[in-house]
Design an enzyme around this catalytic site. Structure first.
Site, short mmCIF file in Angstrom:
data_model
loop_
_atom_site.label_atom_id
_atom_site.label_comp_id
_atom_site.label_asym_id
_atom_site.label_seq_id
_atom_site.Cartn_x
_atom_site.Cartn_y
_atom_site.Cartn_z
N HIS A 265 7.38 -2.21 -12.97
CA HIS A 265 7.77 -2.79 -11.67
C HIS A 265 9.30 -2.82 -11.54
CE1 HIS A 265 7.30 -5.62 -8.21
NE2 HIS A 265 8.50 -6.01 -8.62
N GLU A 266 9.95 -3.41 -12.54
CA GLU A 266 11.41 -3.53 -12.46
C GLU A 266 12.08 -2.15 -12.55
OE1 GLU A 266 12.56 -6.25 -11.42
OE2 GLU A 266 10.74 -7.44 -11.79
N HIS A 269 12.54 -0.87 -9.14
CA HIS A 269 13.74 -1.43 -8.51
C HIS A 269 15.00 -0.74 -9.05
CE1 HIS A 269 11.97 -4.70 -6.22
NE2 HIS A 269 11.42 -5.28 -7.28
N GLU A 295 11.09 -3.61 -2.60
CA GLU A 295 9.81 -3.93 -3.22
C GLU A 295 8.84 -2.74 -3.12
OE1 GLU A 295 9.54 -6.54 -5.00
OE2 GLU A 295 7.40 -6.85 -5.31
MG MG Z 1 9.99 -7.01 -7.20
#
Ligand code: MG
Length: 500
Positions: A265-266, A269, A295
């Site tokens: 997830h990170e 980003h 996101e």
């Molecule tokens: Mg996030």
């Protein structure tokens, strides 16, 4: 007026702002990763001081009419497209900042900093009345903030600070459609008897997990010369500069997906931050366009890549080599394990299907809070009712209900909807990349992730704030915000998994 000279003067001022932002980002990363507890007070004082300096310097962009002069040149079409976009976005930031008096900025910062401590205490003691007067003040100041910023609808004004151009009306229409689709799907899954396997037993040492994450990040295109991975309680990405992007994850020896899921997830980003145009660092052209688009990147990697079975065809042999717990545990079970759907009370622990129902609950509530149509004393009851209606579960206490998230105590009203926007956008991108890249799944199965990163870089990352978020997504996906691709993605995947 000499436009070229003025642009050079402006860039110098932007560099100073960038240095302050970098210092603040580093201080905040350090606070979450390294800082000894006794430094909390001095760090808060330092952060408040630098934030004040930042506000002052931001307003000084228009010293001697520098910024407004350049904006006039932009309106007369004498700037090149990228310069024009840069000035347009700087004017937006400047105009918003200029509407908030310094006294208000300080009052809001002090209130929310203290309220976060009270909230943490209230949550640990399961004591909503303790937090209630603070939330009342935060809602009151948020309304004043919206009034100072202007606009007819206060909640829209607050949303706009996180997701420029988005309105509560568009969100309401979108979220009702999504809510109905999700409630139906969750109902079908809950009525179904299909058993989803538990994860493997046995432990996976943290040092081995870290090295596995480094392997995944390298394969997926993270530049380890321009970033690093550390542990923290709540995973986050801190991107002050495309050449210095910090990500964190959290570890659980008994559950490998905790660190892997958070990491991927990170990473999503981080790839966005590392893909911003380095040469334009300090300008809005090297900044992410909105939280929703940010996101969309993290959710794309976490779900469309990280929960795709083909990705595990590639990663599983590697995982087995590294973790004995997986030697007698099959890939098929692992894949199904990653897709267990169980309505939970806590948003951050929820699965891909029920997650957005948590967001919709918060959106509906905060809209009414800001509009004043519900009172703060009624919040727990309204919260619990919505959880029963949408998720079908009973809230035992406020710590597992209305007190669970940090956002409101931090003054971030209008932030939650960007999480769901990210999910919707991620599915739209997924649909678009499959059209451009018919062998998407084959690439995943071979561990050939770089063309996927580069597709996102081309379509999203390199543009910074050149286009507005809706325009950027239209260009990348061919359509505007839509529920259909996300609903179709979930329905297809979970019908298969649960035999619906
Ligand atoms: Mg996030």
């Amino acid at each position: 007026m000499d436009t070229k000279k003025d642009l050079t003067r402006l860039r110098k001022k932007l560099d100073e702002l960038l240095h302050l932002r970098s210092a603040l980002a580093l201080a905040s990363w350090d606070q979450e990763v390294n800082m000894p507890p006794a430094a909390a007070e001095s760090r808060a004082a330092m952060t408040a001081y630098l934030s004040g300096e930042y506000h002052t310097k931001l307003l000084a962009l228009d010293e001697n009419g520098l910024l407004t002069g350049l904006d006039a040149a932009r309106r007369n079409h004498t700037l090149k497209p990228r310069g024009a976009a840069m000035i347009r976005e700087l004017m937006r930031d400047y105009t918003l900042a200029a509407k908030l008096p310094m006294a208000f900025v300080i009052e809001f910062a002090e209130l929310t900093s203290r309220a976060q401590h009270i909230w943490a205490e209230a949550r640990s003691k399961n004591d909503f009345p303790l937090f209630r007067p603070w939330l009342e003040k935060i809602v009151k100041l948020s309304r004043i903030k919206a009034e100072l910023l202007g606009g007819n609808r206060p909640y829209d004004t607050l949303i706009d600070t996180f997701e420029p151009g988005m309105t509560s009306e568009e969100l309401s229409i979108t979220f009702v459609e999504l809510r109905d689709a999700l409630v139906t799907l969750v109902g079908k899954i809950r009525a179904n008897k299909t058993k989803i396997p538990k994860g493997p037993t046995g432990t996976s040492p943290i040092a081995d997990q870290k090295s596995f994450l480094d392997f995944i990040n390298l394969k997926m295109g993270f530049d380890a010369q321009a970033g690093r991975l550390d542990p923290s309680t709540h995973p986050f990405t801190n991107g002050a500069h495309p050449t210095d992007v910090r990500i964190t994850t959290r570890y659980n020896e008994k559950d490998l997906w905790t660190s892997v899921g958070s990491d991927i997830h990170e990473l999503g980003h981080a790839l966005y931050e590392q893909g911003l145009p380095v040469k334009e660092t300090g300008t809005p052209l090297a900044e992410a366009v909105s939280l929703g688009v940010h996101e969309s990147q993290s959710r794309f990697w976490e779900n469309m890549v990280g929960r795709n079975k083909n990705t595990w065809e590639f990663l599983y042999p590697e995982m087995r080599k590294r973790f004995p717990a997986f030697r007698k545990y099959g890939l098929d079970d692992w894949y199904r394990h990653l897709h267990a759907v169980t309505p939970t009370l806590i948003r951050t622990e929820s699965d891909e299907v029920t997650y957005n129902l948590h967001i919709i609950i918060r959106f509906e509530i905060e809209k009414e809070l800001i509009e004043g149509s519900i009172g703060i004393k009624d919040l727990p009851e309204i919260w619990n009712q919505k959880v029963r209606d949408y998720l079908g579960i009973r809230v035992p206490d406020d710590a597992h209900g209305v007190l669970q998230d940090v956002h409101w105590s931090g003054g971030m009203i209008g932030y939650f909807p960007t999480y769901t926007l990210g999910n919707l956008y991620s599915a739209q991108l997924h649909e678009a990349i499959r059209k451009d890249m018919p062998d998407f799944d084959k690439k995943l199965a071979k561990g050939n992730f770089l063309p996927i990163r580069d597709w996102l870089r081309e379509k999203i990352h390199r543009h910074g704030r050149f286009y507005s978020a809706p325009e950027l997504m239209r260009r990348a996906t061919g359509s505007s915000l839509s529920v259909a691709p996300f609903a179709a993605y979930l329905t297809e995947k979970y019908s298969d998994l649960y035999d619906l």
